[in-house]
Design a protein around this motif. Sequence first.
Motif, PDB file in Angstrom:
ATOM      1  N   TYR A  83      33.401  40.954  43.604  1.00 51.39           N
ATOM      2  CA  TYR A  83      34.721  40.460  44.020  1.00 51.39           C
ATOM      3  C   TYR A  83      34.636  39.011  44.482  1.00 51.39           C
ATOM      4  O   TYR A  83      35.511  38.184  44.173  1.00 51.39           O
ATOM      5  N   ARG A  87      37.013  36.685  42.508  1.00 52.47           N
ATOM      6  CA  ARG A  87      38.240  36.425  43.279  1.00 52.47           C
ATOM      7  C   ARG A  87      39.486  36.956  42.571  1.00 52.47           C
ATOM      8  O   ARG A  87      40.528  36.305  42.539  1.00 52.47           O
ATOM      9  N   GLU A  88      39.356  38.141  41.956  1.00 56.20           N
ATOM     10  CA  GLU A  88      40.463  38.750  41.224  1.00 56.20           C
ATOM     11  C   GLU A  88      40.235  40.252  41.164  1.00 56.20           C
ATOM     12  O   GLU A  88      39.147  40.747  41.454  1.00 56.20           O
ATOM     13  N   HIS A  89      41.292  40.982  40.822  1.00 54.55           N
ATOM     14  CA  HIS A  89      41.160  42.422  40.652  1.00 54.55           C
ATOM     15  C   HIS A  89      40.129  42.707  39.554  1.00 54.55           C
ATOM     16  O   HIS A  89      39.974  41.920  38.609  1.00 54.55           O
ATOM     17  N   VAL A 164      41.045  44.807  48.990  1.00 56.98           N
ATOM     18  CA  VAL A 164      41.711  43.799  48.155  1.00 56.98           C
ATOM     19  C   VAL A 164      43.103  44.259  47.730  1.00 56.98           C
ATOM     20  O   VAL A 164      43.879  43.458  47.178  1.00 56.98           O
ATOM     21  N   ILE A 361      42.925  37.171  46.505  1.00 56.83           N
ATOM     22  CA  ILE A 361      43.573  38.137  45.618  1.00 56.83           C
ATOM     23  C   ILE A 361      44.968  38.488  46.126  1.00 56.83           C
ATOM     24  O   ILE A 361      45.931  38.566  45.341  1.00 56.83           O
ATOM     25  N   ARG A 364      47.326  35.717  45.270  1.00 57.55           N
ATOM     26  CA  ARG A 364      47.695  35.762  43.853  1.00 57.55           C
ATOM     27  C   ARG A 364      48.683  36.889  43.594  1.00 57.55           C
ATOM     28  O   ARG A 364      49.615  36.748  42.796  1.00 57.55           O
ATOM     29  N   ASP A 365      48.487  38.015  44.260  1.00 53.99           N
ATOM     30  CA  ASP A 365      49.425  39.125  44.105  1.00 53.99           C
ATOM     31  C   ASP A 365      50.811  38.752  44.608  1.00 53.99           C
ATOM     32  O   ASP A 365      51.826  39.148  44.021  1.00 53.99           O
TER      33      ASP A 365
END
Length: 387
Positions: A83, A87-89, A164, A361, A364-365
Amino acid sequence: MSSWIEDRALAVVTGSAVGDALGGATEGFTPEAIEERYGGRVEGIVPPFFADWQTHRPISPYHKGDGHITDDTLMTQALIEVYAERREHLDAFAMADGLVPRLIGDVRWIPELERETVLLNRIFLAEKWMVTRLQYGHIDPREAGVGNVVNCGAAMYLAPVGVVNAGDATGAYREAIDLAGAHQSSYGREAAGAFAAAVAAALAPGADPLGVADAVLSVSHDGTRAAVAAVVEAATTVGDASDREIGARLRDAIRPFDTVGERYREPAADARIPSRTKSIEEFPVALGMVIAHGGDYRRAVLGAVNYGRDSDSIASMAGAIIGAMHGSHVVPAEWVEEIGAASRVDFGVHAGLLAQAASDILERDRVRALAAVDRIGALADPERLAS
C-alpha cells in the motif's frame, strides 16, 4: 495527513500485533491445557508452551511466545508496504506483483526463527501455496486461491484494507474479496472480506461493537454470515459470565460452522475444504470476544489468548477491531514496548506507512466521489447532458 488517521493506523498495527504475539504461545491448545501449563489463565507475555520448541513440532519449529510476533503480523507488514508503494486501492494482481515479490525477495528479521531471512521461510503451507501458484504457476491472480486449503490465511493480515477504506465497510469488503482471491477461496475468502469490513466499520465515527457486527452482517454471505450471527447472539447474552465461560459459550456457538473439529492438531476428514455452509473459526470468535467484553482491549485479547486453538489470529483480529474503534491509547503501552523489543520491530514505522497510504487513498476517494456525483447528476438531467 490528519493526526486522527495516524493514531488509528498505529492502533490497528499495535492492537493486532500485540494480540498476535500474546496468542502465539497458546496457539493450538485447549483452555484447560493452557491453564495447566501456565498455572492459570495467561495474563500477558509468557514463554513458549514447550521448552523444546525447536524440535517438538518439526513441521513448524517456531519460537512462539516470549513476545514474538508471528506470521500474522509479518504478512500484515508486507501488505502495508505494498500500500505504501502504490498509494492506491489494491486488487488480486497487486498480490502477484506486489506482495509475493516481498515474500521471496525481501530479507527481514523473523522473530520466531531468530534470524534474518525471507518471509517465505516463515509463512506456512497455505501462504506458500499462494507463492507457488502466483510466482511459478503463473495462475490468473483472481483464481489462484482456488484449490488452496480453506483457512484464515488471507483474513489474518487484511486489517490494512479496512484502514484504507475507513468508514466504508462495503468498500473494504469488496477490496478484500478481490485481494483474497489470489490466496483463498470459499469461506476463507469470505472471512477476509468480513474482517476487512469490520475494521473499516470500527473506524467510523461513534462506532461500537454491535454496530461493527451489523456492518459485517450487511455484507457477508453464506456460512460466514450465519456463523457471525450465531456468535454475536451468544456474545450479547453472556451477562456476568466469567471470562472462561465466555470462551466456552463462543466455542459452542461457532462449533456447527467450524470444519477443523475438536482436536485442533488433528483436523476432521472434511476440514478446510470449500463449503457454502461453513466458516473459519477465527473471525467470528474474534468479533464475539469484542462484543462479549464490551470493546475492552485487554479483556477481549486475553479472552482470545486463553481460548486457545488459533489464538494468535483470533487475538490479532480482536485487537485490530478494538484499536480501530478506540485509538492507540487502549493498547497497553507496556505490551507494545516489550513485544517491540522482543521482536526487534518498531511498530511506528509500519503505522506511519499505513497512515500516509490511507490518507492519500482517502483523499483520492473523496475526489472520485465528487466527480461521480457530477457524472450521475449529468446523466440524470437530460438537458444538462445535452449541453
